[in-house]
Scaffold this motif. Structure first.
Motif, mmCIF file in Angstrom:
data_model
loop_
_atom_site.group_PDB
_atom_site.id
_atom_site.type_symbol
_atom_site.label_atom_id
_atom_site.label_comp_id
_atom_site.label_asym_id
_atom_site.label_seq_id
_atom_site.Cartn_x
_atom_site.Cartn_y
_atom_site.Cartn_z
ATOM 1 N N GLY A 144 1.251 -1.209 -0.314
ATOM 2 C CA GLY A 144 0.104 -0.241 -0.079
ATOM 3 C C GLY A 144 0.847 1.407 -0.138
ATOM 4 N N SER A 145 2.534 1.579 0.374
ATOM 5 C CA SER A 145 2.536 2.049 0.299
ATOM 6 C C SER A 145 2.446 2.690 -1.703
ATOM 7 N N THR A 146 3.110 4.590 -1.013
ATOM 8 C CA THR A 146 3.190 5.133 -2.465
ATOM 9 C C THR A 146 4.661 4.627 -3.274
ATOM 10 N N SER A 147 5.447 4.368 -3.219
ATOM 11 C CA SER A 147 6.030 3.554 -3.565
ATOM 12 C C SER A 147 5.549 2.391 -4.209
ATOM 13 N N ALA A 148 5.311 1.488 -3.645
ATOM 14 C CA ALA A 148 4.165 0.767 -4.163
ATOM 15 C C ALA A 148 3.633 0.942 -5.542
ATOM 16 N N GLN A 149 2.755 1.574 -5.092
ATOM 17 C CA GLN A 149 2.079 2.531 -6.061
ATOM 18 C C GLN A 149 2.580 3.234 -7.555
ATOM 19 N N ASN A 150 3.900 3.845 -7.023
ATOM 20 C CA ASN A 150 4.382 4.746 -7.944
ATOM 21 C C ASN A 150 5.008 3.228 -8.941
ATOM 22 N N VAL A 151 5.948 2.771 -8.717
ATOM 23 C CA VAL A 151 6.211 1.734 -9.599
ATOM 24 C C VAL A 151 5.416 0.731 -10.526
ATOM 25 N N GLN A 152 4.148 0.669 -9.809
ATOM 26 C CA GLN A 152 2.635 -0.603 -10.483
ATOM 27 C C GLN A 152 2.552 1.118 -11.979
ATOM 28 N N LYS A 153 2.283 2.192 -11.689
ATOM 29 C CA LYS A 153 1.788 2.840 -12.360
ATOM 30 C C LYS A 153 2.402 3.746 -13.725
ATOM 31 N N ASP A 154 4.157 4.198 -12.680
ATOM 32 C CA ASP A 154 4.447 4.936 -13.971
ATOM 33 C C ASP A 154 6.279 4.292 -14.053
ATOM 34 N N ILE A 155 7.020 3.574 -12.669
ATOM 35 C CA ILE A 155 7.963 3.591 -13.249
ATOM 36 C C ILE A 155 9.022 2.314 -13.810
ATOM 37 N N ALA A 156 8.382 1.361 -13.646
ATOM 38 C CA ALA A 156 8.251 0.592 -14.334
ATOM 39 C C ALA A 156 7.233 -0.667 -13.966
ATOM 40 N N PRO A 157 6.005 -0.967 -14.618
ATOM 41 C CA PRO A 157 4.532 -1.068 -14.857
ATOM 42 C C PRO A 157 5.436 -3.123 -14.944
ATOM 43 N N LYS A 158 6.203 -3.052 -16.223
ATOM 44 C CA LYS A 158 6.201 -4.801 -16.067
ATOM 45 C C LYS A 158 6.999 -4.922 -14.968
ATOM 46 N N ALA A 159 8.117 -4.393 -14.408
ATOM 47 C CA ALA A 159 8.364 -5.539 -12.397
ATOM 48 C C ALA A 159 7.708 -6.102 -12.078
ATOM 49 N N GLN A 160 8.550 -7.018 -11.984
ATOM 50 C CA GLN A 160 7.472 -8.059 -10.122
ATOM 51 C C GLN A 160 8.011 -7.441 -9.273
ATOM 52 N N LEU A 161 6.461 -6.677 -8.868
ATOM 53 C CA LEU A 161 6.256 -6.074 -7.624
ATOM 54 C C LEU A 161 5.556 -7.329 -5.850
ATOM 55 N N LYS A 162 6.890 -7.359 -5.393
ATOM 56 C CA LYS A 162 6.056 -8.270 -3.719
ATOM 57 C C LYS A 162 6.185 -7.242 -2.957
ATOM 58 N N GLU A 163 4.605 -7.320 -2.905
ATOM 59 C CA GLU A 163 4.301 -6.809 -1.607
ATOM 60 C C GLU A 163 4.796 -6.981 -0.876
ATOM 61 N N LEU A 164 5.487 -6.667 1.019
ATOM 62 C CA LEU A 164 5.510 -7.588 2.201
ATOM 63 C C LEU A 164 5.105 -5.837 2.715
ATOM 64 N N GLY A 165 4.597 -6.572 4.608
ATOM 65 C CA GLY A 165 3.969 -5.683 5.429
ATOM 66 C C GLY A 165 5.306 -4.977 6.104
ATOM 67 N N GLY A 166 6.263 -4.894 5.403
ATOM 68 C CA GLY A 166 7.628 -4.154 6.375
ATOM 69 C C GLY A 166 8.154 -4.478 5.251
ATOM 70 N N TYR A 167 9.919 -3.301 5.776
ATOM 71 C CA TYR A 167 10.966 -2.824 4.660
ATOM 72 C C TYR A 167 12.083 -3.477 5.238
ATOM 73 N N SER A 168 11.745 -4.498 6.757
ATOM 74 C CA SER A 168 12.934 -5.080 7.044
ATOM 75 C C SER A 168 12.436 -6.215 5.860
ATOM 76 N N GLU A 169 11.408 -6.629 6.057
ATOM 77 C CA GLU A 169 11.029 -7.850 5.623
ATOM 78 C C GLU A 169 11.707 -7.817 4.035
ATOM 79 N N CYS A 170 11.448 -6.733 3.384
ATOM 80 C CA CYS A 170 12.028 -6.528 2.180
ATOM 81 C C CYS A 170 13.916 -6.953 1.730
#
Lengths: 222, 282
Positions: B158-184
């Protein structure tokens, strides 16, 4: 008033919740029934396995199971459920795996309680006419057991529906994930929370009413 | 008989629980009375507890990070010594409400100024211009945003960064969304993803941790502009002005640069110059 909903696929997110629930419900019904069969079987090893599984899995927090499915199974052990190059599909399958593993423990106990409502004489009579254990279970005991546990199973199903929000922890695009996104963007915690709470009531209330009615109709009158 | 034993036992447990919570609320009252009783002898400031480099609660109960340093400096200018500051955890979703309820006076918690939030709260600052960036392994070959297509990326649900990736930066990248940055970061370390994305300041904070030193680097892509402001209750312009004055002073007497170097230094973080008050970079 609800203009903050614009630009978000709320229905799509709830559809994902429905899909998660449906697939996990079918999976846990099957696995839960098998576990219940193990727990009442005459083979000590199977009984032991069933008991151990249920008592361990139902006492682990669901969040831990789901996060382990993603971080542990997928990232460290490389179990990708046949979708190593698509995180969306992979997340969905891992979440279903976690939900089935967890919910089946509760389904098992519900069914086992149903089996206990079937008089012992029925199973004895069935054995007396030469049916095997699996035949006794399949033909005599389980059909009666299921009819008496529709109510408890409805509770499990409703709990499962709400539990699917835990999949947000690994980024499955269901309702709670969208809720997090919307709260991040819109700064309207209360209204957004209310919309999603209402969404879950709309999903679960009819389920409960229908299955409650069904359980009254189908209950074995003794 | 057995039933009575169970009842007695549960009554004992209940009584214990009640006294335990009573103790807890007593403690709260103590700290509460000292903050209200002596006029304004304490100030409550909202920070994050879980972001190394910005706002982190250390195991020993102390707080460290750039947001903490800025807030401490501002509080000093407002007339509060460090021991008069009461830190309160404000998670992202709760920041607006915490200010509106008056739970905290200020919020310095990676709080990006944007139009939706401005309708709910007032902002002092900005005090840091951060950019969305990528954290990659130090031997990674990702150098520009287009390299990301087909790569695996991790961000927080849900973070803004995740949304930016999907919308603008790299729509073709595989995005894994996790609960916190430490998990990432854990996923990045194990090789399950190729990059982690969020504000460069947050990433720098993680990369600067001792256990990760030398393993990761920032790609330096400047994918967005995040203007960190200090949140103040809507309409409290007097406090906004005071905080702005404090922030300006922090920059001129070099305390600002020192805070940046202290908290982000080891990650080769190339910070922007201190932003001018009220100058929001879109």
């Amino acid at each position: 008033m609800f203009d903050f909903l614009e630009g978000y696929d709320v229905l799509g997110a709830f559809w994902m919740t429905v899909k998660l629930t449906a697939v996990s419900a079918i999976g846990s019904l099957i696995w839960g029934t098998l576990l219940a069969a193990m727990r009442v079987s005459p083979v000590p090893l199977m009984r032991g396995f069933g008991t151990a599984y249920v008592n361990i899995v139902r006492n682990i927090p669901l969040t831990v199971i789901i996060v382990f499915a993603s971080l542990g199974l997928a990232d460290i052990f490389g179990v990708t459920m046949g979708a190593s190059d698509n995180f969306d599909v992979q997340g969905f399958r891992l979440a279903v795996l976690g939900f089935v593993a967890y919910t089946a423990a509760f389904v098992c106990e519900a069914i086992r309680s149903g089996i206990n409502t079937v008089p012992v004489g029925q199973a004895e009579a069935a054995r007396a006419i030469g049916l095997s254990f699996s035949q006794v279970l399949r033909l005599i005991v389980l059909p009666q057991a299921f009819r008496s546990v529709i109510g408890p199973l409805a509770n499990v199903l409703i709990a499962l529906t709400k539990n699917t929000t835990v999949a947000a922890a690994i980024g499955v695009a269901e309702a709670a994930t969208l809720m997090k996104t919307m709260i991040e963007n819109e700064a309207q915690t209360l209204a957004i929370g209310a919309v999603f709470a209402l969404g879950f009531v709309v999903l679960t209330l009819p389920t409960g009413l229908f299955l409650g009615w069904l359980s009254k109709r189908l209950a074995v009158k003794r | 008989m057995k039933l009575r034993k169970v009842t007695a036992a549960s009554a004992a447990v209940l009584a214990l629980a009640l006294t335990a919570t009573a103790c807890g609320s007593d403690d709260d009252k103590d700290s509460g009375s000292s903050s209200t009783g002596g006029g304004d002898s304490k100030i409550k400031i909202g920070i994050k507890y879980d972001q190394p480099g910005l706002g982190l609660k250390e195991p020993d109960g102390s707080f460290a990070g750039f947001d903490v340093d800025v807030a401490t400096y501002v509080a000093k200018e407002l007339g509060y010594e460090p021991d008069q500051i009461e830190w309160v955890e404000t998670k992202s979703a709760d920041r607006e409400n915490a200010l509106a309820r008056g739970d905290v006076k200020l919020i310095a918690a990676t709080y990006s100024i944007n139009d939706e939030r401005k309708q709910k709260v007032d902002f002092a600052g900005p005090y840091l211009l951060a950019h969305q960036d990528l954290l990659v392994k130090s031997d990674s070959d990702i150098t520009k945003a287009t390299d990301l297509n087909g790569k695996k990326l991790c961000s927080v649900v849900g973070s803004t960064s995740a949304q930016n990736v999907q919308k603008d930066i790299a729509p073709k990248a595989q995005l894994k969304e996790l609960g916190g940055y430490s998990e990432c970061i854990a996923a990045l370390q194990s090789g399950a993803v190729d990059a982690v994305t969020t504000d460069d300041s947050i990433l720098a904070g993680f990369a600067a941790q001792d256990k990760y030193k030398g393993q990761f680097k920032l790609a330096g892509l400047k994918l967005s502009n995040e203007n960190y402001g200090i949140g103040v209750k809507k309409g409290d312009t007097a406090t906004v002005d005071k905080v702005n004055t404090a922030l300006e002073k922090m920059v001129t007497d070099k305390a600002w640069q020192k805070a940046v170097d202290d908290n982000f230094g080891p990650a080769e973080y190339k910070n922007e110059v201190a932003p001018k008050i009220g100058n929001i970079v879109k």
